[in-house]
Design an enzyme around this catalytic site. Sequence first.
Site, PDB file in Angstrom:
ATOM      1  N   ARG A 117       3.590   5.988  15.129  1.00  0.00           N
ATOM      2  CA  ARG A 117       3.390   7.147  14.152  1.00  0.00           C
ATOM      3  C   ARG A 117       2.600   8.393  14.571  1.00  0.00           C
ATOM      4  NH1 ARG A 117       1.026   4.159   8.984  1.00  0.00           N
ATOM      5  NH2 ARG A 117       3.055   3.770   8.645  1.00  0.00           N
ATOM      6  N   TYR A 168       0.749  -1.047  -0.160  1.00  0.00           N
ATOM      7  CA  TYR A 168      -0.159   0.095   0.043  1.00  0.00           C
ATOM      8  C   TYR A 168       1.009   1.244   0.157  1.00  0.00           C
ATOM      9  CZ  TYR A 168      -3.536   3.328   2.132  1.00  0.00           C
ATOM     10  OH  TYR A 168      -4.365   4.309   2.200  1.00  0.00           O
ATOM     11  N   GLN A 180       1.413   0.203  21.014  1.00  0.00           N
ATOM     12  CA  GLN A 180       1.782   0.881  19.668  1.00  0.00           C
ATOM     13  C   GLN A 180       0.987   2.065  19.526  1.00  0.00           C
ATOM     14  OE1 GLN A 180       0.161  -2.041  19.837  1.00  0.00           O
ATOM     15  NE2 GLN A 180      -1.213  -2.477  18.404  1.00  0.00           N
ATOM     16  N   THR A 181       1.687   3.222  19.044  1.00  0.00           N
ATOM     17  CA  THR A 181       1.163   4.644  19.108  1.00  0.00           C
ATOM     18  C   THR A 181       0.694   5.087  17.926  1.00  0.00           C
ATOM     19  OG1 THR A 181       3.156   5.676  19.077  1.00  0.00           O
ATOM     20  CG2 THR A 181       1.995   5.198  21.120  1.00  0.00           C
TER      21      THR A 181
HETATM   22  N1  LIG Z   1      -9.070   6.632   5.848  1.00  0.00           N
HETATM   23  C1  LIG Z   1      -7.974   6.995   6.322  1.00  0.00           C
HETATM   24  O1  LIG Z   1      -7.521   6.811   7.633  1.00  0.00           O
HETATM   25  C2  LIG Z   1      -6.868   7.123   5.053  1.00  0.00           C
HETATM   26  C3  LIG Z   1      -5.440   7.416   5.639  1.00  0.00           C
HETATM   27  C4  LIG Z   1      -4.518   7.634   4.516  1.00  0.00           C
HETATM   28  C5  LIG Z   1      -5.028   7.661   3.079  1.00  0.00           C
HETATM   29  N2  LIG Z   1      -6.278   7.616   2.863  1.00  0.00           N
HETATM   30  C6  LIG Z   1      -6.682   7.662   1.584  1.00  0.00           C
HETATM   31  O2  LIG Z   1      -7.757   8.317   1.534  1.00  0.00           O
HETATM   32  C7  LIG Z   1      -8.753   7.919   0.292  1.00  0.00           C
HETATM   33  C8  LIG Z   1     -10.314   7.688   0.895  1.00  0.00           C
HETATM   34  O3  LIG Z   1      -9.927   6.886   1.899  1.00  0.00           O
HETATM   35  P1  LIG Z   1     -11.440   6.382   2.504  1.00  0.00           P
HETATM   36  O4  LIG Z   1     -11.067   6.211   4.216  1.00  0.00           O
HETATM   37  O5  LIG Z   1     -12.686   7.025   2.289  1.00  0.00           O
HETATM   38  O6  LIG Z   1     -11.648   4.780   1.905  1.00  0.00           O
HETATM   39  P2  LIG Z   1     -12.767   4.108   1.305  1.00  0.00           P
HETATM   40  O7  LIG Z   1     -12.191   2.542   1.143  1.00  0.00           O
HETATM   41  O8  LIG Z   1     -13.986   4.186   2.468  1.00  0.00           O
HETATM   42  O9  LIG Z   1     -13.238   4.815  -0.034  1.00  0.00           O
HETATM   43  C9  LIG Z   1     -12.601   4.285  -1.085  1.00  0.00           C
HETATM   44  C10 LIG Z   1     -13.441   4.176  -2.077  1.00  0.00           C
HETATM   45  O10 LIG Z   1     -12.765   3.874  -3.300  1.00  0.00           O
HETATM   46  C11 LIG Z   1     -13.754   2.901  -4.143  1.00  0.00           C
HETATM   47  N3  LIG Z   1     -12.923   2.390  -5.360  1.00  0.00           N
HETATM   48  C12 LIG Z   1     -12.000   1.391  -4.913  1.00  0.00           C
HETATM   49  N4  LIG Z   1     -11.525   0.841  -6.102  1.00  0.00           N
HETATM   50  C13 LIG Z   1     -12.365   1.414  -7.045  1.00  0.00           C
HETATM   51  C14 LIG Z   1     -12.285   1.418  -8.710  1.00  0.00           C
HETATM   52  N5  LIG Z   1     -11.549   0.572  -9.326  1.00  0.00           N
HETATM   53  N6  LIG Z   1     -13.133   2.251  -9.339  1.00  0.00           N
HETATM   54  C15 LIG Z   1     -13.912   3.084  -8.455  1.00  0.00           C
HETATM   55  N7  LIG Z   1     -14.047   3.366  -7.191  1.00  0.00           N
HETATM   56  C16 LIG Z   1     -12.948   2.497  -6.476  1.00  0.00           C
HETATM   57  C17 LIG Z   1     -14.100   1.986  -3.061  1.00  0.00           C
HETATM   58  O11 LIG Z   1     -15.365   1.528  -3.528  1.00  0.00           O
HETATM   59  C18 LIG Z   1     -14.378   2.942  -1.831  1.00  0.00           C
HETATM   60  O12 LIG Z   1     -15.826   3.303  -1.767  1.00  0.00           O
HETATM   61  C19 LIG Z   1      -8.056   6.679  -0.165  1.00  0.00           C
HETATM   62  O13 LIG Z   1      -7.222   6.991  -1.392  1.00  0.00           O
HETATM   63  C20 LIG Z   1      -7.229   6.279   1.001  1.00  0.00           C
HETATM   64  O14 LIG Z   1      -6.092   5.546   0.708  1.00  0.00           O
HETATM   65  C21 LIG Z   1      -7.503   7.239   4.047  1.00  0.00           C
END
Ligand SMILES: NC(=O)c1ccc[n+]([C@@H]2O[C@H](COP(=O)([O-])OP(=O)(O)OC[C@H]3O[C@@H](n4cnc5c(N)ncnc54)[C@H](O)[C@@H]3O)[C@@H](O)[C@H]2O)c1
Length: 321
Positions: free
Chosen positions: A280, A145, A214-215
């Site tokens: 982190r 990831y 862990q933090t």
């Molecule tokens: N939530 C967190 O703590 C966090 C932390 C770091 C980064 N992020 C990033 O923020 C963004 C949003 O995260 P989130 O928590 O809302 O996650 P989430 O999983 O709730 O939302 C991601 C969405 O992307 C959609 N998706 C996946 N594959 C797809 C595809 N092929 N086509 C269209 N849609 C697709 C999923 O169906 C999902 O609804 C992501 O990029 C995630 O990596 C989130």
Amino acid sequence: MRVLVTGAGGFIGHHLIKRLKADGYWVRGVDLKVPEFEPSAADEFQLLDLRRWADCQQATRGMREVYNLAANMGGIGFIEHNKAVIMHDNVLINVHMLEAAREAGVARFLYTSSACIYPLYRQQTPDVTPLREADAYPADPEDGYGWEKLFSERQCRHYFEDFGLETRVARFHNVYGPLGTFDGGREKSPAAICRKVALATDDGEIEVWGDGSQTRSYCYVDDCVEGVRRLMQSEWREPLNIGQERLVTINELVDMVASAAGKRIRKRHVAGAPQGVRGRSSDNTLVRQVLGWEPSITLEDGLGRTYAWIEEQIAERAATP
Ligand SMILES: NC(=O)c1ccc[n+]([C@@H]2O[C@H](COP(=O)([O-])OP(=O)(O)OC[C@H]3O[C@@H](n4cnc5c(N)ncnc54)[C@H](O)[C@@H]3O)[C@@H](O)[C@H]2O)c1
């Protein structure tokens, strides 16, 4: 102005669309699925698979700005066990979305990266030094990831340098809040702990992965959305942390949720479960300088709201025949 939000069926995308609508934008939401808990506020919602080039072309057509949140992701249990599919899906989504945005003449493109891009060698103790944006290199991110996120950050940078596409990169640190997944295997630690506490009796026991020392730092979703909006409007082209500086142990997080629930909860620590890095948190020096702002909603306040929502969902499910 017409804007696209991908990942619109997911947790942060759904909240972001509500905010963009309140700010007066016309919003197209795109995802593989519609939001789980309430209808999207988007003006138009398209079910598309953004791993496919033609779907990215369709999604970006006529859009002025893109908030690209779509990703195949989940909590530590999910990302530890699905590295190949996570890298495969997210590389395809991000390379296609950037190129489609360029082709469609999009003016601004925001990419949501993660604290998982920070090097593992800086996160080996619970009393970790908060992570500054410049700490990303030399690279040693979370396997799978994190490597994909770092690659896509670089791709954003090169799309600006080579093609003049204005890109913005937010590095989120553990975003939590109501309307997020809380079961099924993709949930993150605050939601998982809220669910376990809601299901436990007073004086009951819940499972905690690892020794609980862990933090992490946690950012409430409203703060995350505010940061995204401010970053998109700024002229800052380098990656920026969107997270809290306050560090808590997982054991403290459990105690805070128990206190929000008004329950006494005992912890059963499970060895061998995925735990991620030892510590982190976010260094917010740069975000304060660049945006004149930083996340401010307290963990007690945010967890209280999140616990209340998850408890209500669980009660509703139990009441449904
Ligand atoms: N939530 C967190 O703590 C966090 C932390 C770091 C980064 N992020 C990033 O923020 C963004 C949003 O995260 P989130 O928590 O809302 O996650 P989430 O999983 O709730 O939302 C991601 C969405 O992307 C959609 N998706 C996946 N594959 C797809 C595809 N092929 N086509 C269209 N849609 C697709 C999923 O169906 C999902 O609804 C992501 O990029 C995630 O990596 C989130």
